[in-house]
Design an enzyme around this catalytic site. Structure first.
Site, PDB file in Angstrom:
ATOM      1  CE1 TYR A   1       6.893   3.411   6.545  1.00 19.51           C
ATOM      2  CE2 TYR A   1       8.574   5.191   6.569  1.00 19.51           C
ATOM      3  CZ  TYR A   1       7.348   4.841   6.224  1.00 19.51           C
ATOM      4  OH  TYR A   1       6.676   5.460   5.075  1.00 19.51           O
ATOM      5  CG  HIS A  22       0.283   2.955   6.648  1.00 16.74           C
ATOM      6  ND1 HIS A  22       0.045   3.929   5.777  1.00 16.74           N
ATOM      7  CD2 HIS A  22      -0.911   1.974   6.250  1.00 16.74           C
ATOM      8  CE1 HIS A  22      -0.991   3.598   5.078  1.00 16.74           C
ATOM      9  NE2 HIS A  22      -1.717   2.686   5.373  1.00 16.74           N
ATOM     10  CE  LYS A  44       1.578   7.953   9.580  1.00 13.64           C
ATOM     11  NZ  LYS A  44       1.325   6.580   9.128  1.00 13.64           N
TER      12      LYS A  44
END
Lengths: 344, 344
Positions: free
Chosen positions: A282, A291, A322
């Site tokens: 993160y 997310h 991602k």
């Protein structure tokens, strides 16, 4: 126009460039075509090629070229695919120099340095990095085009990545946690909440107790935010803890170095097990409710990538939206290489 | 109620079962609780536990239990998770016997045989199959619960799978194809169309020519649907082709056996490279225009699974809505083991 196959080039008189201005390279009085260019132009009936006093059919030219260059089929598959997508291509040290869509050789600078590789060939991190560096030094994008056994091509952009996170202001009172085999438990309820809400460390295993992973524990220990004891309440120092953790987890050392780098840059790393990577990352603690942005997998500088595995990792990272980074050690620091699938 | 910790059990008088009917197992005059049951009931203030003339706190009991059993924390994490989800759990040879939701020990048959494992422990195919067989023999589901380093549990159902496809009526005239290094080219346009539309073999590399993968080529060769020649037009027999293919592709032999089994069962296998598996598999040729149903990866009988890798494979297969099968050789045939993530 009839050219002559000679070595791994097809040779035309230099005037041929008037008719085919974006193909071939001039050399003295000649215009030289690569085997891929020539095969492509033959298929499109723009040129004919002679060899040993005989005109070759397309099939014969392809078979002959395969005998001349081991990589001919692979490169030809990619060459044709790129041309079909509207890109102009020139041969180069990196297999191909590719021009931006709408751009043309001698008129526009190339945009991509492209490497062509079979899915069957393993490729080392160091080889990939060499390509990234030579591309980025001249502001090009490095593209790896991987040809699978059905001659389908997947394009991956490979580049160096920088991680930038929020501020790293975590601090905590030093309290005791216990190493239970392969995980560390914080028993104090207030301290557990502090670690969780201020630093997103650990995970609550019930209402009061927090469980820390080995890398989190080592990080907190190194920063003197916790004290770790064993089952007999005997204190475990940092070196001893790292030694124990390395016994539990073979790649603990490189994982910890990468974890520390990510934390010190103000980002937050948690396990990426469900995604098959070491960490999900993160950018900021405020993001940890939503997310994670990256998947990070730590590899040694000598790592050899198997392309089907790399393909799986990238595919998975993209289905969960991602960015996939591989972290490695260099010059005493941690560097990141990003790999992402691109549609050409 | 106060019980006494003794060995790896907590011992109560058998009357305790009146108050806690679904916990523990009777033995003579005693009711024996596993460490996980006892810890859970202590946390819920249903029981107290004494040890060496002293009553233990929950923290003390957890630490003591960790000293008694190496797997205590792992099993306790899963035990609590299952109870929180409303399942009753009994200890068994397979770590846990789990009752269906709404079901209870002594009233309902168990539904799952559950194994608890850390993401860090590699596990062999043979060990998994042993679990599958013992579960399926008594019509239970085998569940592998994998605990990651943050104590999060993922549940995987593992079962044997049968492949059933459409009819296998492919037949073709025998024509010639050429092995160009690591791929095989069919030059004849009609024959290319026949292979493609009747059997979904190969892939067109241009309007006329079809490229076959090595396993497809070996299959067609074995069934005498094609003749394969090298660059000098010299014929290559089946054994010679398999020898060459095995040099190009380390795992060609097991891949080919699995490919053949899938084709002979009337299903259609194509490369699974983009999904990181050997094959994507269609049940029938009519399905090949839409999505494949399975991913199949061939492994040796001695294969050892690394759980983060297995996790990645399963996760990816589920994001693309395919079932993940591992194929292996047994008793001269090919068997399939399906692994899928389940929500308990």
């Amino acid at each position: 126009m009839i050219g002559e196959l000679s070595g791994d080039r097809v040779v035309f008189d230099k005037d041929a460039s008037l008719e085919l201005p974006y193909y071939g390279r001039k050399k003295g009085n000649m215009l030289l075509f690569s085997l891929e260019e020539a095969a492509y132009l033959m298929e499109h009936k723009k040129i004919s090629v002679g060899f040993k006093n005989k005109e070759l059919s397309v099939d014969e030219f392809i078979k002959t070229s395969s005998g001349i260059s081991d990589n001919f089929e692979l490169k030809y598959i990619v060459y044709k695919d790129l041309r079909a997508r509207g890109y102009f291509v020139q041969p180069s040290a990196t297999d191909f120099r590719v021009y931006p869509r709408g751009g043309r050789p001698n008129e526009t600078p190339a945009k991509y340095f492209m490497y062509v590789i079979s899915e069957r060939r393993p490729i080392g991190l160091s080889e990939l990095l060499k390509g990234v560096i030579s591309a980025e030094n001249v502001r090009k994008q490095m593209i790896l085009s991987i040809v699978d056994e059905e001659s389908d091509t997947t394009y991956y952009e490979i580049k160096s990545a920088k991680l930038c996170g929020g501020k790293n202001g975590f601090s905590a009172r030093k309290k005791t946690a216990t190493l239970l085999h392969d995980r560390v438990i914080v028993w104090d309820s207030d301290f557990s909440f502090e670690l969780d809400s201020n630093g997103f460390f650990g995970k609550f295993i019930d209402e009061n107790r927090l469980q820390l992973s080995l890398v989190e524990s080592a990080f907190l220990l190194k920063n003197e935010f916790i004290k770790i004891v064993d089952l007999n309440d005997k204190e475990i120092g940092l070196n001893e803890f790292i030694r124990l953790a390395s016994k539990i987890e073979g790649d603990f050392s490189i994982k910890f170095d990468v974890y520390e780098d990510i934390r010190n840059k103000g980002l937050i790393a948690k396990t990426g097990f469900k995604f098959g990577s070491h960490f999900r990352v993160y950018e900021d603690i405020s993001e940890t409710k939503s997310h994670s942005k990256y998947l990070v997998h730590a590899v040694s500088p000598e790592h050899i990538f198997l392309l089907p595995e790399m393909s799986r990792a990238i595919r998975l990272s993209q289905t969960v939206k991602k960015r996939m980074l591989f972290a490695y050690k260099k010059d005493g620091g941690i560097r990141y290489m990003e790999v992402g699938r691109v549609k050409m």
